[in-house]
Design a protein around this motif. Structure first.
Motif, PDB file in Angstrom:
ATOM      1  N   LEU A  84      66.815  25.503  -8.083  1.00 36.06           N
ATOM      2  CA  LEU A  84      66.631  24.443  -8.788  1.00 36.06           C
ATOM      3  C   LEU A  84      68.467  23.806  -8.011  1.00 36.06           C
ATOM      4  O   LEU A  84      68.947  24.946  -7.699  1.00 36.06           O
ATOM      5  CB  LEU A  84      67.560  24.849 -10.583  1.00 36.06           C
ATOM      6  CG  LEU A  84      66.663  24.798 -11.271  1.00 36.06           C
ATOM      7  CD1 LEU A  84      66.830  24.674 -12.672  1.00 36.06           C
ATOM      8  CD2 LEU A  84      65.314  23.757 -11.167  1.00 36.06           C
ATOM      9  N   SER A  85      68.687  21.847  -8.495  1.00 43.55           N
ATOM     10  CA  SER A  85      69.248  22.041  -6.827  1.00 43.55           C
ATOM     11  C   SER A  85      71.186  21.734  -8.276  1.00 43.55           C
ATOM     12  O   SER A  85      72.072  21.589  -7.444  1.00 43.55           O
ATOM     13  CB  SER A  85      69.483  21.240  -6.826  1.00 43.55           C
ATOM     14  OG  SER A  85      68.616  19.816  -7.013  1.00 43.55           O
ATOM     15  N   SER A  86      70.792  21.971  -9.430  1.00 43.05           N
ATOM     16  CA  SER A  86      71.957  21.875 -10.267  1.00 43.05           C
ATOM     17  C   SER A  86      71.755  21.676 -11.706  1.00 43.05           C
ATOM     18  O   SER A  86      70.606  23.069 -11.910  1.00 43.05           O
ATOM     19  CB  SER A  86      72.326  19.994 -10.189  1.00 43.05           C
ATOM     20  OG  SER A  86      70.966  19.540 -11.211  1.00 43.05           O
ATOM     21  N   ASP A  87      72.659  21.802 -12.422  1.00 40.66           N
ATOM     22  CA  ASP A  87      72.595  22.480 -13.384  1.00 40.66           C
ATOM     23  C   ASP A  87      71.054  21.268 -14.804  1.00 40.66           C
ATOM     24  O   ASP A  87      71.151  22.451 -15.948  1.00 40.66           O
ATOM     25  CB  ASP A  87      73.961  21.850 -14.912  1.00 40.66           C
ATOM     26  CG  ASP A  87      75.160  23.221 -14.126  1.00 40.66           C
ATOM     27  OD1 ASP A  87      74.951  23.933 -12.917  1.00 40.66           O
ATOM     28  OD2 ASP A  87      76.490  22.496 -14.046  1.00 40.66           O
ATOM     29  N   ILE A  88      71.320  20.385 -14.535  1.00 45.01           N
ATOM     30  CA  ILE A  88      70.059  19.860 -14.940  1.00 45.01           C
ATOM     31  C   ILE A  88      68.814  19.866 -14.739  1.00 45.01           C
ATOM     32  O   ILE A  88      68.974  19.211 -13.021  1.00 45.01           O
ATOM     33  CB  ILE A  88      70.556  18.291 -15.039  1.00 45.01           C
ATOM     34  CG1 ILE A  88      72.264  17.725 -15.397  1.00 45.01           C
ATOM     35  CG2 ILE A  88      69.802  17.025 -15.641  1.00 45.01           C
ATOM     36  CD1 ILE A  88      72.160  18.790 -17.131  1.00 45.01           C
ATOM     37  N   VAL A  89      67.984  19.627 -15.046  1.00 46.25           N
ATOM     38  CA  VAL A  89      66.418  20.139 -14.979  1.00 46.25           C
ATOM     39  C   VAL A  89      65.896  18.155 -14.288  1.00 46.25           C
ATOM     40  O   VAL A  89      65.943  17.427 -15.208  1.00 46.25           O
ATOM     41  CB  VAL A  89      65.264  20.905 -15.683  1.00 46.25           C
ATOM     42  CG1 VAL A  89      63.816  20.609 -15.557  1.00 46.25           C
ATOM     43  CG2 VAL A  89      65.636  21.858 -16.022  1.00 46.25           C
ATOM     44  N   ASP A  90      65.534  18.131 -13.366  1.00 45.03           N
ATOM     45  CA  ASP A  90      65.027  16.637 -12.895  1.00 45.03           C
ATOM     46  C   ASP A  90      63.606  16.552 -13.097  1.00 45.03           C
ATOM     47  O   ASP A  90      63.469  14.978 -12.946  1.00 45.03           O
ATOM     48  CB  ASP A  90      65.689  16.413 -11.607  1.00 45.03           C
ATOM     49  CG  ASP A  90      64.836  17.684 -10.742  1.00 45.03           C
ATOM     50  OD1 ASP A  90      64.084  18.641 -10.854  1.00 45.03           O
ATOM     51  OD2 ASP A  90      64.986  17.705  -9.255  1.00 45.03           O
ATOM     52  N   SER A  91      63.488  17.065 -14.130  1.00 48.34           N
ATOM     53  CA  SER A  91      61.790  16.742 -14.023  1.00 48.34           C
ATOM     54  C   SER A  91      61.336  17.713 -14.537  1.00 48.34           C
ATOM     55  O   SER A  91      61.206  19.067 -14.624  1.00 48.34           O
ATOM     56  CB  SER A  91      60.530  16.909 -12.875  1.00 48.34           C
ATOM     57  OG  SER A  91      60.682  17.485 -12.258  1.00 48.34           O
ATOM     58  N   LYS A  92      59.731  17.328 -15.553  1.00 46.59           N
ATOM     59  CA  LYS A  92      59.373  18.060 -16.714  1.00 46.59           C
ATOM     60  C   LYS A  92      58.191  19.745 -15.778  1.00 46.59           C
ATOM     61  O   LYS A  92      57.747  19.045 -14.746  1.00 46.59           O
ATOM     62  CB  LYS A  92      58.229  17.963 -17.271  1.00 46.59           C
ATOM     63  CG  LYS A  92      58.867  16.695 -18.105  1.00 46.59           C
ATOM     64  CD  LYS A  92      57.238  15.997 -19.293  1.00 46.59           C
ATOM     65  CE  LYS A  92      57.798  15.952 -21.073  1.00 46.59           C
ATOM     66  NZ  LYS A  92      56.193  15.008 -21.848  1.00 46.59           N
ATOM     67  N   ARG A  93      58.867  20.020 -16.139  1.00 40.48           N
ATOM     68  CA  ARG A  93      58.355  21.614 -15.345  1.00 40.48           C
ATOM     69  C   ARG A  93      58.290  22.933 -16.025  1.00 40.48           C
ATOM     70  O   ARG A  93      59.389  22.929 -17.103  1.00 40.48           O
ATOM     71  CB  ARG A  93      59.687  22.022 -14.318  1.00 40.48           C
ATOM     72  CG  ARG A  93      60.616  22.107 -14.153  1.00 40.48           C
ATOM     73  CD  ARG A  93      61.512  22.446 -12.803  1.00 40.48           C
ATOM     74  NE  ARG A  93      60.737  23.486 -11.928  1.00 40.48           N
ATOM     75  CZ  ARG A  93      61.211  23.651 -10.713  1.00 40.48           C
ATOM     76  NH1 ARG A  93      62.122  23.304 -10.077  1.00 40.48           N
ATOM     77  NH2 ARG A  93      60.715  24.737 -10.469  1.00 40.48           N
ATOM     78  N   ILE A  94      57.617  23.772 -15.235  1.00 44.96           N
ATOM     79  CA  ILE A  94      57.811  25.377 -15.917  1.00 44.96           C
ATOM     80  C   ILE A  94      59.059  26.228 -15.385  1.00 44.96           C
ATOM     81  O   ILE A  94      58.764  26.207 -13.953  1.00 44.96           O
ATOM     82  CB  ILE A  94      56.550  26.532 -15.976  1.00 44.96           C
ATOM     83  CG1 ILE A  94      55.122  25.599 -16.560  1.00 44.96           C
ATOM     84  CG2 ILE A  94      56.278  27.742 -16.459  1.00 44.96           C
ATOM     85  CD1 ILE A  94      53.709  25.838 -16.265  1.00 44.96           C
ATOM     86  N   LEU A  95      59.338  26.790 -15.916  1.00 40.49           N
ATOM     87  CA  LEU A  95      60.680  27.305 -15.573  1.00 40.49           C
ATOM     88  C   LEU A  95      60.607  29.164 -16.069  1.00 40.49           C
ATOM     89  O   LEU A  95      59.666  29.644 -16.917  1.00 40.49           O
ATOM     90  CB  LEU A  95      62.147  26.967 -16.040  1.00 40.49           C
ATOM     91  CG  LEU A  95      62.261  25.630 -15.843  1.00 40.49           C
ATOM     92  CD1 LEU A  95      64.090  25.881 -16.359  1.00 40.49           C
ATOM     93  CD2 LEU A  95      62.253  25.840 -14.641  1.00 40.49           C
ATOM     94  N   LEU A  96      60.754  29.997 -14.965  1.00 42.48           N
ATOM     95  CA  LEU A  96      61.400  31.123 -15.256  1.00 42.48           C
ATOM     96  C   LEU A  96      62.323  31.733 -16.002  1.00 42.48           C
ATOM     97  O   LEU A  96      63.496  31.701 -15.060  1.00 42.48           O
ATOM     98  CB  LEU A  96      60.576  31.923 -13.649  1.00 42.48           C
ATOM     99  CG  LEU A  96      59.137  31.659 -13.069  1.00 42.48           C
ATOM    100  CD1 LEU A  96      59.308  33.111 -11.824  1.00 42.48           C
ATOM    101  CD2 LEU A  96      58.016  32.666 -14.189  1.00 42.48           C
ATOM    102  N   ILE A  97      62.427  32.274 -16.586  1.00 40.34           N
ATOM    103  CA  ILE A  97      63.769  32.579 -17.446  1.00 40.34           C
ATOM    104  C   ILE A  97      63.997  34.005 -17.257  1.00 40.34           C
ATOM    105  O   ILE A  97      63.728  34.971 -17.958  1.00 40.34           O
ATOM    106  CB  ILE A  97      63.964  32.388 -18.732  1.00 40.34           C
ATOM    107  CG1 ILE A  97      63.061  31.235 -19.298  1.00 40.34           C
ATOM    108  CG2 ILE A  97      65.006  32.595 -19.184  1.00 40.34           C
ATOM    109  CD1 ILE A  97      63.929  29.610 -18.792  1.00 40.34           C
ATOM    110  N   PRO A  98      64.691  34.354 -16.601  1.00 42.29           N
ATOM    111  CA  PRO A  98      65.477  36.058 -16.775  1.00 42.29           C
ATOM    112  C   PRO A  98      65.678  36.930 -17.248  1.00 42.29           C
ATOM    113  O   PRO A  98      66.654  35.518 -18.007  1.00 42.29           O
ATOM    114  CB  PRO A  98      65.661  35.983 -15.032  1.00 42.29           C
ATOM    115  CG  PRO A  98      66.514  34.845 -14.867  1.00 42.29           C
ATOM    116  CD  PRO A  98      65.517  34.163 -15.793  1.00 42.29           C
ATOM    117  N   GLY A  99      65.501  37.760 -18.132  1.00 39.73           N
ATOM    118  CA  GLY A  99      66.694  38.594 -18.778  1.00 39.73           C
ATOM    119  C   GLY A  99      67.463  39.196 -18.467  1.00 39.73           C
ATOM    120  O   GLY A  99      67.946  39.517 -17.617  1.00 39.73           O
ATOM    121  N   ILE A 100      68.765  39.820 -19.032  1.00 40.79           N
ATOM    122  CA  ILE A 100      69.887  40.420 -18.441  1.00 40.79           C
ATOM    123  C   ILE A 100      69.962  41.800 -19.829  1.00 40.79           C
ATOM    124  O   ILE A 100      69.511  41.590 -21.129  1.00 40.79           O
ATOM    125  CB  ILE A 100      71.321  39.364 -18.734  1.00 40.79           C
ATOM    126  CG1 ILE A 100      71.319  39.149 -20.153  1.00 40.79           C
ATOM    127  CG2 ILE A 100      71.018  38.452 -17.125  1.00 40.79           C
ATOM    128  CD1 ILE A 100      72.935  38.100 -19.660  1.00 40.79           C
TER     129      ILE A 100
END
Length: 497
Positions: free
Chosen positions: A481-497
């Protein structure tokens, strides 16, 4: 879980409360014994100014001075004048100012009424709009870092009003007005004003320089009506704490005391006018400061509790500075043949939705078609748009010069040259973190190391990371991503910690 925390101090003057109320004042004036009786009042003007204020027990008391100027015709058809001075005070309750620092106070005259009781006494009624902006000190310890916690920070340039107050400049001038053999019989009118020409801030001090302009209309012993105008400089060193040479000063001045009298010269001829009084200076000192605080926090895999404190700020200030020429038309109440004397002044100024709104008052003494001396006072509003967006602001406008012509029908075309300063800003309220602690641990059993999430357009990666107990930066890096805000509807991969 033990948290290792670090704190910093924050101290900021914030605008806590605004009051706008109407005040009505009544004065009873009796002519001095040396003046003849009143047959007809030609002019009565009331100019009011703030001279000081006091804050005590959640109440602010405003002290002011009203100058009442009258010109009238006596029983033997002489044109005479006099100036009265009245002090007044009004108290106002403040509801949320426990740590009061100072106040910005402004008066605007709504209208004046005069009633002639008898040949020696007049009753004067004036209505004022009083605007008060109370500033309080907001001091707090804010949490700047905490081990194992993620923070969402807030960074912005903000406008801070550091100081506001009043100061008086006394003056006493002797002005020679006649060079020929005639002498002054009566002073008919006096128009006076004070303009700030320069101000310079050094450490904890401000040097203010101004010009008092005054014009006298008087009757000579031979019956002629004459006019003389002059100007002189005044200055004052104002002391105020925490001033810095990079600060911006908004300074206004007005005549709050005036004494006018014809006096004899060395040859015992009435050829000198004594003009004494006081110019009251009202000032505000502004600076721009960078605010850096944390406004949200969480500790991954723990229930996080944050303690918050609020702060009112003037965000993203823009300074405007320019000259402007205004052309306005004013109508006369009667048949205007010749203007004897004229004064233009700015009687109100404010910022509304990025517009500098001005009220100009034109006061003039004139001859009508029957050779009577008359007086007229007219007000007109105008505005200067500073920006397309609708922002709040503070302003400082000075009338540099003006001239006029009389048009058909007795209209006066005024050409006014003015100079203005203005800050535009966005009024905002932020909640910043003063402390954080954690309670129950959120179970991470069977939590996958990588989760799919269907994000909506304009979603904030901070909120997504907070929900999944991970890092916003990991989400951004994992998904390119290029910013903190998602620019369009999409699927994100959420990594765990």
């Amino acid at each position: 879980m033990e948290l290792c925390k670090e704190y910093k101090s924050l101290c900021f003057n914030e605008s806590r409360e605004k009051i706008r109320e109407s005040v009505e004042l009544d004065f009873q004036e009796n002519l001095p014994q040396y003046l003849d009786d009143i047959e007809k009042i030609i002019r009565c003007s009331v100019n009011s100014t703030v001279t000081d204020y006091d804050f005590h027990n959640s109440s602010i008391t405003v002290y002011g001075k009203s100058i009442i100027s009258i010109t009238y015709k006596s029983g033997d058809s002489c044109i005479l004048s006099n100036i009265f001075e009245e002090e007044f005070s009004k108290s106002f309750e403040l509801n949320n100012c426990e740590s009061f620092c100072f106040a910005k106070i402004k008066l605007k005259t709504k209208y004046n009424n005069i009633h002639l009781i008898n040949q020696r006494r007049i009753d004067v009624h004036t209505a004022l709009s009083v605007y008060i902006e109370a500033f309080c000190s907001n001091s707090a310890e804010y949490l700047c870092s905490c081990k194992n916690a993620f923070f969402k920070s807030y960074n912005a340039e903000c406008l801070s009003c550091k100081s506001s107050g009043t100061a008086g400049i006394d003056f006493d001038e002797n002005i020679s007005v006649i060079e020929n053999d005639t002498q002054i019989k009566n002073i008919i009118n006096c128009f006076a004003d004070c303009r700030i020409d320069d101000k310079k801030i050094i450490k904890d001090k401000m040097l203010v320089k101004g010009t008092v302009s005054v014009c006298f209309v008087y009757e000579c012993m031979n019956g002629e009506i004459q006019k003389t105008a002059t100007a002189f400089t005044v200055s004052k060193i104002i002391e105020a704490t925490n001033l810095d040479e990079n600060d911006t000063a908004f300074v206004f001045a007005s005549i709050s005391n005036a004494f006018v009298k014809a006096k004899a010269d060395e040859s015992n001829n009435l050829k000198i006018i004594e003009f004494a009084g006081k110019a009251t200076v009202n000032y505000q000192i502004y600076s721009t400061e960078n605010i850096h605080v944390n406004i949200d926090s969480y500790v991954p895999h723990y229930k996080t509790n944050t303690q918050l404190k609020s702060l009112n700020i003037k965000e993203n200030p823009q300074l405007f500075y320019d000259d402007k020429t205004l052309e306005l038309d004013f109508d006369c109440d009667g048949e205007l043949v010749e203007i004897i004397d004229l004064q233009a002044k700015i009687t109100n100024q404010e910022i509304v939705d990025s517009c500098l709104k001005l009220e100009l008052c034109l006061s003039f003494i004139y001859y009508d078609d029957k050779s009577n001396i008359c007086f007229c006072e007219k007000k007109k509003e105008t505005q200067i748009r500073l920006a397309d967006s609708k922002l709040s602001g503070s302003c400082n406008t000075s009338l540099l010069s003006y001239d006029y012509v009389i048009k058909n029908g007795g209209r006066i075309a005024l050409r006014a040259n003015l100079e203005y300063q203005a800050f535009l800003f966005t009024d905002s309220k932020i909640n910043f973190i003063t402390d954080v602690d954690v309670s129950d641990e959120i179970s991470s059993v069977n939590s996958p190391q990588l989760t799919l999430y269907f994000a909506d357009k304009e979603e904030d990666t901070w909120e997504i990371a907070k929900r999944f107990s991970t890092s916003a930066q990991l989400i951004i890096d994992e998904n390119g991503l290029s910013s903190d805000i998602v620019d369009s509807k999409r699927i994100l991969l959420i990594p765990g910690i």
